[in-house]
Design a protein around this motif. Sequence first.
Motif, PDB file in Angstrom:
ATOM      1  N   LEU A  37      11.248   0.789  -1.374  1.00 57.12           N
ATOM      2  CA  LEU A  37       9.825   0.977  -1.674  1.00 57.12           C
ATOM      3  C   LEU A  37       8.946   0.206  -0.700  1.00 57.12           C
ATOM      4  O   LEU A  37       9.252  -0.932  -0.339  1.00 57.12           O
ATOM      5  CB  LEU A  37       9.519   0.495  -3.093  1.00 57.12           C
ATOM      6  CG  LEU A  37      10.159   1.288  -4.219  1.00 57.12           C
ATOM      7  CD1 LEU A  37       9.973   0.561  -5.536  1.00 57.12           C
ATOM      8  CD2 LEU A  37       9.531   2.675  -4.301  1.00 57.12           C
ATOM      9  N   ASP A  95       1.411  -2.445 -12.303  1.00 59.81           N
ATOM     10  CA  ASP A  95       2.683  -1.843 -12.696  1.00 59.81           C
ATOM     11  C   ASP A  95       2.668  -0.389 -12.233  1.00 59.81           C
ATOM     12  O   ASP A  95       1.906   0.434 -12.758  1.00 59.81           O
ATOM     13  CB  ASP A  95       2.864  -1.930 -14.217  1.00 59.81           C
ATOM     14  CG  ASP A  95       4.255  -1.466 -14.649  1.00 59.81           C
ATOM     15  OD1 ASP A  95       4.724  -0.435 -14.123  1.00 59.81           O
ATOM     16  OD2 ASP A  95       4.857  -2.128 -15.507  1.00 59.81           O
ATOM     17  N   THR A  96       3.491  -0.080 -11.261  1.00 61.14           N
ATOM     18  CA  THR A  96       3.428   1.244 -10.618  1.00 61.14           C
ATOM     19  C   THR A  96       3.995   2.348 -11.504  1.00 61.14           C
ATOM     20  O   THR A  96       3.912   3.523 -11.141  1.00 61.14           O
ATOM     21  CB  THR A  96       4.195   1.235  -9.281  1.00 61.14           C
ATOM     22  OG1 THR A  96       5.546   0.868  -9.524  1.00 61.14           O
ATOM     23  CG2 THR A  96       3.565   0.256  -8.311  1.00 61.14           C
ATOM     24  N   HIS A  97       4.596   1.988 -12.644  1.00 55.58           N
ATOM     25  CA  HIS A  97       5.079   3.018 -13.572  1.00 55.58           C
ATOM     26  C   HIS A  97       4.079   3.293 -14.692  1.00 55.58           C
ATOM     27  O   HIS A  97       3.895   4.424 -15.105  1.00 55.58           O
ATOM     28  CB  HIS A  97       6.430   2.617 -14.175  1.00 55.58           C
ATOM     29  CG  HIS A  97       7.582   2.993 -13.290  1.00 55.58           C
ATOM     30  ND1 HIS A  97       7.962   4.296 -13.089  1.00 55.58           N
ATOM     31  CD2 HIS A  97       8.403   2.247 -12.535  1.00 55.58           C
ATOM     32  CE1 HIS A  97       8.978   4.337 -12.253  1.00 55.58           C
ATOM     33  NE2 HIS A  97       9.267   3.105 -11.893  1.00 55.58           N
ATOM     34  N   ASP A 139       8.818  -3.000 -10.351  1.00 59.30           N
ATOM     35  CA  ASP A 139       7.764  -1.987 -10.336  1.00 59.30           C
ATOM     36  C   ASP A 139       6.379  -2.575 -10.103  1.00 59.30           C
ATOM     37  O   ASP A 139       5.387  -1.857 -10.159  1.00 59.30           O
ATOM     38  CB  ASP A 139       7.732  -1.247 -11.690  1.00 59.30           C
ATOM     39  CG  ASP A 139       9.065  -0.608 -12.023  1.00 59.30           C
ATOM     40  OD1 ASP A 139       9.658  -0.002 -11.111  1.00 59.30           O
ATOM     41  OD2 ASP A 139       9.501  -0.728 -13.174  1.00 59.30           O
ATOM     42  N   ASP A 140       6.323  -3.873  -9.879  1.00 58.38           N
ATOM     43  CA  ASP A 140       5.018  -4.544  -9.876  1.00 58.38           C
ATOM     44  C   ASP A 140       4.562  -4.919  -8.478  1.00 58.38           C
ATOM     45  O   ASP A 140       5.206  -5.723  -7.797  1.00 58.38           O
ATOM     46  CB  ASP A 140       5.082  -5.819 -10.733  1.00 58.38           C
ATOM     47  CG  ASP A 140       5.165  -5.492 -12.206  1.00 58.38           C
ATOM     48  OD1 ASP A 140       4.170  -5.019 -12.750  1.00 58.38           O
ATOM     49  OD2 ASP A 140       6.245  -5.696 -12.786  1.00 58.38           O
ATOM     50  N   GLN A 158       9.649   6.182  -4.340  1.00 57.82           N
ATOM     51  CA  GLN A 158       8.726   6.528  -5.421  1.00 57.82           C
ATOM     52  C   GLN A 158       7.332   6.595  -4.829  1.00 57.82           C
ATOM     53  O   GLN A 158       7.019   5.875  -3.885  1.00 57.82           O
ATOM     54  CB  GLN A 158       8.798   5.423  -6.487  1.00 57.82           C
ATOM     55  CG  GLN A 158       7.726   5.488  -7.538  1.00 57.82           C
ATOM     56  CD  GLN A 158       7.467   4.102  -8.143  1.00 57.82           C
ATOM     57  OE1 GLN A 158       8.298   3.217  -8.062  1.00 57.82           O
ATOM     58  NE2 GLN A 158       6.297   3.941  -8.715  1.00 57.82           N
ATOM     59  N   TRP A 182       5.743  -7.614  -3.861  1.00 55.36           N
ATOM     60  CA  TRP A 182       6.297  -7.034  -5.094  1.00 55.36           C
ATOM     61  C   TRP A 182       6.670  -8.176  -6.028  1.00 55.36           C
ATOM     62  O   TRP A 182       7.552  -8.972  -5.726  1.00 55.36           O
ATOM     63  CB  TRP A 182       7.519  -6.187  -4.769  1.00 55.36           C
ATOM     64  CG  TRP A 182       7.182  -4.935  -4.015  1.00 55.36           C
ATOM     65  CD1 TRP A 182       6.946  -4.815  -2.680  1.00 55.36           C
ATOM     66  CD2 TRP A 182       7.032  -3.622  -4.576  1.00 55.36           C
ATOM     67  NE1 TRP A 182       6.649  -3.500  -2.369  1.00 55.36           N
ATOM     68  CE2 TRP A 182       6.700  -2.748  -3.505  1.00 55.36           C
ATOM     69  CE3 TRP A 182       7.133  -3.093  -5.860  1.00 55.36           C
ATOM     70  CZ2 TRP A 182       6.479  -1.394  -3.689  1.00 55.36           C
ATOM     71  CZ3 TRP A 182       6.918  -1.742  -6.036  1.00 55.36           C
ATOM     72  CH2 TRP A 182       6.593  -0.901  -4.961  1.00 55.36           C
TER      73      TRP A 182
END
Lengths: 388, 169
Positions: free
Chosen positions: A283, A357-359, A339-340, A313, A335
């Motif tokens: 990522l 939070d990328t989710h 996911d952060d 992603q 990061w």
Amino acid sequence: MTEQRVRELLTDVADAVPPPDLAARAWQRSVRVRRRRVAATAVVAVGTVVAVIGVVGVLNDGSGTMPRPDGDQETRMAADGPPQAALPRPPDTQINGGPAWVGPTIEEEARLPAHSSAVLPASIDLASSVPATDKPGPSVAAFAASDSENHLKEVMLVAHDGHVSRLETPNLDIVHNPDNGNDTVLPLNISSLSPDGRKLVLAQNHEVVVYDLVSGARQDLPTRNEESYNVGWTPDSSEIQLPKGVMNPDTLQITTPQGQTQVDSSDPDGPTDIWPPRTRGELTAQARSDQPVPALGSRLGTDPVLIRVWRAQRATLALPSDTEDLGPRSRVVGWLGPDDVAFQSQDYGTYRVLDWDTHTGEVRVVTNVTLPDSWNHGVTASWADVSH
Amino acid sequence: MVKGDEASFTAWAAARQHALMRTAFLLTGDYQRAEDLLQDALTKVALRWSRLADGQPEAYARTILVRDNVSWWRRRGREIVVEAPPEPPGRHDTVASERRMLVTDALNHLTDKQRSILVLRFYEDFSVPQTAQTLGISEGTVKSQTHAALARLRQKAPELAELLGEVGR
């Protein structure tokens, strides 16, 4: 039409403008604004007391049970006022096949819930006086203040625990912009601190100065390019990068002091200015501007900053630009988790690090920065890569 | 807020308001809106006067001026090219007046962003990084939009070039 002629024409138009008479009126208006603010604060305070009494009265319904703090550090209050409405929330749109959220405005940031981090302090206080040192040690951030002529006033380094040091920076020249010899630029830019936080590079005229923050060594490196002010680092902190050819913003060439040249093509949507990308495994996250998002339209203003994640992603956080004190709001710090993404948000006099939070799309406050009052002309921050 | 603050602010504002008004007019192209913009900026300086008095109040005022103008044109909607406004009240002589009207008209063919960039770069003598920071855009955008603005001026205002002796030589 030369630049000099444009100057003359603008000056000619400006010289015809008659003087206004606004000084006394402006002061009177400021007095009225202050009075309104005091009145509004009093109303809020009274309202809050009434609300608290009401809530306690409802909860304390004869059972003897009182509300108690939940002790969860991740939900501590980040600033005055209640946290924003509950998140996560569904994406606002799709960009490049990935979810995209509209991020908070500067005003909304102050009400976001807090997020604890192992690598970044909850607060950074640059306002306290600290002695100068040539060995501040590994750092997560470097802040520099300039005066009106872009003379470097001071450079402050911040350790992982929030400890602040002032770097000794003797014998630095004012840096001239090769685009225009009359312009000056600040020797520190957003990419000056190496990603590993152990070195700092400051621009000079036809050279760069590298400080080893751990050993205290200083090295002056002559550069082949005269444009040294956008100097930065390769992601592994091993080489210094000097962009050139920046008159064409679509092509960013990077040259090392050894003369090797490469083109930055890490962003699939095209090269950006030197806003450093941060990579974690498959990522990569990077902040960029200049990309309108028609799907989100007027909610963003015309120059939003987009925090983009790509490769394994894709996700986007679009930060609105339409704030009263508009500034180049953001760049990615690293990061903080799988996911952060941590990114800096900046406004006039306001610096903080936020976690996205990328989710889920949730955004929280990681670090608030307090600046000295005397830093009222220009402040630049450079962050190490805090990915872990 | 003490009495000394009022006196020192009023003295500072009285001395600097004309210079700031010139910038505001170049940014807006409209005297009334420039005055409104400056009034708001001076009010914000006054609200912070105790902190700004010993620092750079003019730099702060100029920044507010530019950013409030940016906010205004963003709220209004972008890229609206307006009819040439009347010349501001003030000096009038035929040749100079005509030239100023040409320049003002030519500036109205620019986008608001291009106009702000030209004013900051060539009237305020801001560097590219300072312009980028003030407007909240990247340095690359400042450079590319400067180039585009100058090209647009050449294209949209050939009379201006003629007036300056650039055409026909």
